[in-house]
Design an enzyme around this catalytic site. Structure first.
Site, PDB file in Angstrom:
ATOM      1  NE  ARG A  17      -2.877  -2.349   3.946  1.00 48.85           N
ATOM      2  CZ  ARG A  17      -2.333  -3.560   3.931  1.00 48.85           C
ATOM      3  NH1 ARG A  17      -1.256  -3.808   4.653  1.00 48.85           N
ATOM      4  NH2 ARG A  17      -2.870  -4.516   3.207  1.00 48.85           N
ATOM      5  CD  GLU A  52       4.175   0.022   1.747  1.00 48.43           C
ATOM      6  OE1 GLU A  52       3.887  -0.923   0.970  1.00 48.43           O
ATOM      7  OE2 GLU A  52       3.991  -0.044   2.970  1.00 48.43           O
ATOM      8  CG  HIS A 101       4.174  -3.964   3.068  1.00 54.03           C
ATOM      9  ND1 HIS A 101       3.264  -3.069   2.547  1.00 54.03           N
ATOM     10  CD2 HIS A 101       3.418  -4.911   3.699  1.00 54.03           C
ATOM     11  CE1 HIS A 101       2.032  -3.456   2.834  1.00 54.03           C
ATOM     12  NE2 HIS A 101       2.114  -4.576   3.524  1.00 54.03           N
TER      13      HIS A 101
END
Length: 532
Positions: free
Chosen positions: A231, A260, A281
């Site tokens: 994360r 993000e 990601h």
């Protein structure tokens, strides 16, 4: 049940929901925040990934919402506390993408060590250069893993296949877990000090946010390699950039970012650094993982509709999977007891005691306690109370909840007892399971033996000849048929408690007539919504 899907989820994983006649499924991707706020009030469940923020503002408009299903591991885009306060269950899919995330971690690390991204770009541009891309081997290097859970454990096993030395920091796992993986558990200080390669695999929360910062980089080996496929924000990104620029870190590989898509100048500089390997990601972006997480959350929605325990709810007590089927009947029993006593006892209890006696007491009874507490409180508040928010509602009402377990039992192999304490005194009800059905075997100080039904009458009076006949006559004249009767007495011609199951509810007029005819000390109609 109306279900909305707001992020891209594997269509194959949604087949279970599409095949259930009880479910209407809408896939609505790319909704703006305003559009989602307008839509959410029509839905009972929402399936999301990381692209949808389920915050207090959204939940305030979700008047029908019962489930938030996060198709993935992380729940940092869901306000779990707010959902819990509203009785909304939050489920995730903690196992569906663990293999994908572990493999991506190794893919990033190998790409970093062997300079694959820059070598690939160089060759595609027409150049033939080898010397600039000399890399590192993993063999005999020390890998420091922070977080030895499902993903961290898989990374450890794969790293050992590369003949790496693996150490790990995780204060929430047992030493046996480390031994099983062949990993030495050490302190965070030792991880920072001895690791040649550092990788993090924890959730993002108040405890882990920024847990690797400038002070940690200062104590690391020169030339350390750092990987974050968990994360964004666990590793302080400004400190990471500084470590790369100073040469303290030889390189880093990140898949996740604190924002993000990345927008800040710090993140842009970090992503653009020549010794960074980066991906947007992609840790869970395999076809297998996307199907797995969609299947997992779809299964949880079906479990909810079927009344089965939810395996991956993050804000309700969980059963050990091996005990789920064993414990399920007792959830019905304790719910029945809670609903029953809530209609008999005085309002505003100060304390509720859940006692478990016999074989049942050998197991974790916390889910039973919260299930019974929810049934009890649902009758005493306008708020919908369930297993998610039962303890929270109890605290807000100043009710102390206590659990007592003992394996010693003289009369029953399993016995569940609820005791309510208030300024008006104590009220007790106890029950057991008999041939798969709940039976109530004690109320106050009276021994009883009856199966709870939808409509019941509980009458406390001084036992005298002819009173049972009067009760039957008055109810018969009111067209109320008695199904079953159980009489509890402490002594002959003393106090008695009769419990009647009736086919239809008795009117207030009929109840008053019964109370006057037998001089009842207490008469109460009970309606069980679950219908045992």
């Amino acid at each position: 049940m109306n279900v909305i899907v707001t992020d891209e989820v594997s269509e194959a994983g949604l087949e279970t929901l599409r095949g259930d006649a009880r479910i209407h499924l809408d896939v609505k991707l790319g909704l703006s925040v305003e559009q989602l706020h307008e839509e959410i009030g029509r839905y009972d469940a929402i399936i999301t990934r990381s692209g949808t923020t389920v915050d207090a503002a959204l939940l305030a408009r979700a008047s029908r919402l019962k489930l938030v299903a996060r198709a993935g591991v992380g729940i940092d885009n869901v306000d779990v506390d707010c959902a819990s306060s509203k009785g909304i269950i939050v489920v995730n899919a903690p196992l569906g993408n663990t293999n994908s995330a572990a493999e991506h971690t190794l893919a990033l690390l190998l790409s970093l060590c062997r300079n694959i991204p820059v070598a690939n770009a160089s060759l595609k541009s027409g150049a033939w250069k080898r010397a600039p891309f000399t890399g590192f081997e993993l063999k005999h290097r020390t890998l420091g893993i922070i977080g030895l859970g499902k993903v961290g454990g898989r990374v450890a096993l794969r790293a050992k296949a590369f003949e790496m030395n693996v150490i790990a920091y995780d204060p929430y796992i047992s030493e046996k877990r480390g031994d099983d993986l062949g990993v030495k558990l050490v302190s965070l200080e030792d991880i920072v000090r001895y690791a040649d390669v550092l990788t993090v695999h924890t959730p993002l929360n108040d405890e882990t946010r920024g847990m690797i910062g400038a002070e940690h980089f200062a104590r690391m080996k020169d030339g350390v390699l750092v990987v974050n496929c968990a994360r964004g924000g666990i590793i302080d990104e400004a400190a990471m950039l500084a470590a790369l620029e100073s040469g303290k870190a030889a390189g880093a590989a990140f898949d996740v970012w604190s924002s993000e898509p990345p927008a800040s100048e710090t993140l842009k500089a970090l992503i653009g650094h020549p010794r960074m390997v980066v991906t947007p990601h992609l840790g869970a972006n395999t076809f297998e993982a996307q199907k797995n997480v969609a299947v997992d959350v779809s299964r949880e929605i079906i479990n909810y509709l079927d009344g089965k325990p939810l395996e991956n709810a993050v804000n309700i007590p969980r059963f050990d999977p091996d005990l789920m089927e064993h414990m399920k009947p007792f959830m019905t029993l304790v719910s029945t007891l809670g609903e029953f006593i809530s209609q008999l006892a005085p309002a505003n209890p100060d304390k509720v005691i859940f006692s478990y006696t016999g074989k049942l007491a050998r197991f974790d009874c916390a889910p039973l306690t919260v299930c019974g507490l929810a049934a009890l409180l649902n009758r005493q508040t306008e708020q919908d109370v369930n297993m998610v928010n039962a303890h929270m509602v109890a605290r807000e009402r100043g009710i102390v909840v206590e659990e007592v377990r003992t394996t010693e039992s003289e009369l029953f192999s399993n016995l569940v007892t609820l005791t309510l304490e208030s300024s008006a005194g104590r009220r007790t009800i106890a029950g057991t399971m008999f041939e798969g059905r709940p039976r109530i075997v004690k109320m106050r100080n009276f021994n009883t033996d009856f199966s709870p039904e939808e409509h019941m009458l509980v009458i406390h009076y001084e036992d005298r000849p002819g009173l049972i006949g009067k009760i039957g006559t008055i109810l018969g004249e009111a067209q109320v048929n008695i199904g079953n009767m159980n009489l509890g007495r402490q002594e002959k011609a003393g106090e008695a408690m009769v419990v009647l199951s009736v086919d239809t509810p008795a009117s207030e007029e009929a109840l008053r007539a019964v109370a006057e005819a037998i001089d009842a000390r207490y008469l109460k109609a009970v309606h069980l919504t679950g219908g045992a």
